[in-house]
Design a protein around this motif. Sequence first.
Motif, PDB file in Angstrom:
ATOM      1  N   UNK A  40       0.846  -1.191   0.000  1.00 32.20           N
ATOM      2  CA  UNK A  40       0.000   0.000   0.000  1.00 32.20           C
ATOM      3  C   UNK A  40       0.886   1.247   0.000  1.00 32.20           C
ATOM      4  N   UNK A  41       0.363   2.277  -0.647  1.00 36.95           N
ATOM      5  CA  UNK A  41       1.086   3.548  -0.731  1.00 36.95           C
ATOM      6  C   UNK A  41       2.445   3.445  -1.425  1.00 36.95           C
ATOM      7  N   UNK A  63      -3.987   8.535  -2.943  1.00 32.56           N
ATOM      8  CA  UNK A  63      -4.224   9.099  -1.608  1.00 32.56           C
ATOM      9  C   UNK A  63      -3.053   8.681  -0.729  1.00 32.56           C
ATOM     10  N   UNK A  64      -2.827   9.426   0.369  1.00 30.14           N
ATOM     11  CA  UNK A  64      -1.723   9.066   1.267  1.00 30.14           C
ATOM     12  C   UNK A  64      -2.136   8.022   2.295  1.00 30.14           C
ATOM     13  N   UNK A  65      -3.221   7.353   2.027  1.00 31.51           N
ATOM     14  CA  UNK A  65      -3.599   6.205   2.862  1.00 31.51           C
ATOM     15  C   UNK A  65      -4.077   5.137   1.890  1.00 31.51           C
ATOM     16  N   UNK A  66      -4.670   4.081   2.428  1.00 32.96           N
ATOM     17  CA  UNK A  66      -5.231   3.041   1.574  1.00 32.96           C
ATOM     18  C   UNK A  66      -6.293   3.680   0.678  1.00 32.96           C
ATOM     19  N   UNK A  89      -2.777  -3.689   3.223  1.00 33.75           N
ATOM     20  CA  UNK A  89      -3.547  -2.519   3.602  1.00 33.75           C
ATOM     21  C   UNK A  89      -4.775  -3.001   4.349  1.00 33.75           C
ATOM     22  N   UNK A  90      -5.276  -4.130   3.897  1.00 34.64           N
ATOM     23  CA  UNK A  90      -6.525  -4.646   4.419  1.00 34.64           C
ATOM     24  C   UNK A  90      -6.548  -6.106   4.008  1.00 34.64           C
TER      25      UNK A  90
END
Lengths: 285, 616
Positions: A40-41, A63-66, A89-90
């Motif tokens: 992620x990221x 985006x700076x997150x998931x 991420x998940x």
Amino acid sequence: MTAKDSMASADLDVLLKQASDILARKQGQDKPVIAVWGMMNAGKSYLLNMLTHHYNAEYFPTKDTRETAQLKQFEGESYIFLDTPGLDAHDADDQVAMDGAAKADVVLFVHQPKGELEKIELDFLKQLKESFGVYAEKNIVLVISKADAESLEKIEQIEQKVLEQCHLHLGFAPESFLISGTRFHKGIQQHKDGLVKASHLQELKQHIETLGIDVRAVREERIRHVQNTLLLEISAAEEALNDEKLQLEDNLYWNFARFNDAMLSLDLSMTLKKVEYMNERILGE
Amino acid sequence: MSDLILREQLLTSFQTLKSDFMASLDDAKKLDSEFQKAQKTFAVRMDSHIRQAQKRLPEENPLSSQIDGILSAISDTDKAWQANLASYDKGLSFRQDFQDSLLVFVFGKVKSGKSSLGNYIAWGHTDPSENLKSSVPISLQPEYFTAANTNVVNGDADDEAKHRREFRVGATEATSSIQGFRLPGLTWVDSPGLHSVTGSNGKLAQEYVAHADLILYIMNSAAPGRASDLKEIKELKSKGKETLILITGSDINEEDWDDELGEIVTRVQMKSKETRQMQREYIAKELEDIDSNDILSNSARYAQEHLTDPKEMQNSGMVQLFSRLHSISQNQGVQIKRAVPMTNFSNFLDKCRKELQPYTKLTNDLDAEIAHLESSVPKVMARYTREAQKEMYAIIDDTFNSLENYRDDDEQMNQELRYARRSWNDKLQQVIGIALENGLADITKELKHAVDNTWYSASLELPNFSIEKVTEQIPDGQVNGTKKRNSGWGGLGGLVAGGVAGFMLGGPAGAFLGSSLAGGAGSMAGSAFGSDAKLKTKTIELNVGDNLESLKKQLRDSYASVVKTVIEDESKKVLTSTLAEMRTVTLLVATELREVNERVEAMKALSLQKIIKNGV
């Protein structure tokens, strides 16, 4: 209990379904699918935006997150670009990402320069390599993203380490590129060739061109691999089912052993009584 | 926030914390030295009481060996109790790193920025140069340590942080051991991650978690809120520890192309407020029940570039971290930690008090038993006195029955009386001897019984101490065996003999000669007897023949009186007074115990007061 309830048979059901899915897969003359894959990221979506010339409005949201939780594709002139959810991420995302990688003809493995490959990345890469068979070395491309986040010296140090890791754990060192999407973006927008050049994005594009991807061959190889894996898994499941059956028969035998013994002795005593009765009758006469 | 502070102020506040810790330790130590004094005084006085009492025991007394056994048992009990006390760890220290300072335990993935942050806290720089290190005053130099090394690939060499006096922040290396540094009042420990630690390292990590005042979970802004991070945070949160999540590296390199130089120019900028907030909100949402104040975005790199600009320092998020650390240093958890030695000592006093109880009970019970025994001596002796008197009456009555024949013959009568007296005196000696024997046997038996009882019921839980050993030292009652008997009543033979001699010369002899006892000549007890047994003398008039019945009665009374007096006197001297002597010892011991108990109580109260004063 019925055979349907057993673990082994449930596994087998899943496997059989996967097998028919594979057989039903279209072997069309599609454009090659280029997928980005990585933690992620890592900068996967940003990279795809740049590769698909989405400079002003993002086609692949970043985006700076998931952010990316589903597969998303963009059909270009010669390629289909496929975005996948970031790994780790998940939990649910990881499977989606695996599915995406399964559909790809080329995987750009994106790693951001926070140290070398993590164990989790190496584990994913190993699976990916297996699924590509003989095409792994060529069709898995390493992208070290966010090359602007650290000094060149550090970035090169990381690249070298990552390639060593690949060599050690995958058996080959993939082609690698030190990419800065933001440099490229800024360079394009502000017409600064120096930044564009320092982004190394063009080199990556050229490399993809030179791959000369034989879509049919790659897919056949990948399907063959999946089939082999499935076959192995099916026979393993079969074996497990067989074991279960033997175990059941065994249980059945032991559970009935006392009953059978009792029946046998009953039978014996009946026979004896009968003999006695017959004797008495003969003597009585 | 009005109390935003900078690194220097934070270090100063930690130094104050350290002196508070030291002051608390001093308080506990002072109280302990007072305790030790009291304990020593008690020991010395106990020893002295017992030795004095042993010295006073008369050698020839039949109870001496028993009493001596009891005294030795008390002395042993005391020694065992003292040894038991000495064996306790009073916990008068802070466990280094765990208890002696504010403990921050840092979690986070490899390359999350743990080491950079640690270096920043330690030196004010993420990658400190040797020059910078040497410019830091000695008192503020961090002291590095390595707890244990896990065998992680690419791990650092043993004690590397210790040798280099910083955490490695290279591009690819990883921290694989539990390592940390100490600044006055602060211990900062870096973990290789909850799931990367195994074996002894894992146990140690759990211990650090248990003692941590703050668990700092570090995620890099480059990939915040990864599933594996969130899982680990949830696990840590479940331990109920104060946890702060830090999104480090919340900065970006802003690049531009310098046409003149023909190269890229870079500037470190904080990520936009919105991006930082979005990252925090994302993590807060994923973790569900977390206070958004418990997540901070920061950049050590940015902070170190804007060291002198308060506004940018605040923008870097570092100031907020410092403030948080400062406020934790003032909170209750740290106060409790500070009171650890005093609390330990207070608990020790409890144990001490608890053990004093059976000890005190033992002494009190023993005292009560002996007091009871002391009062029962006259009763026991009275029973044997009556038996002895009966025997004396019997022999006197027998004699007088045979004297009936000589009623008319004074001379013959006197002759017979003279003979009879000899056998009466022999009998007297015999019956007194037997009475004293039996009485002594009863008393010693009861004494042994009493001692057994008290020691059994005292339920002393002392190491290397057994009740068998106590009772072994007390010899069995002197019921059988003539040898012991003779030694038991050493003075008796002579005493009774003396009494009889006096009687012979003084009393009846005169009476027989002058047909009546006139004046003081008819004294029942002779001077030798009288002075020994302190008998009251009495004048008896004898009218032989006519007053035969009266003479018989008077003789019976006289002999009965001698029996009674001698037995009373002897038992008082030998038994009652020895038991009373023993009681003075038990009373002294009880007094000492009461005094020491009072002092322990006072110290306990003082320790609680100190703990409360420390703000707990």
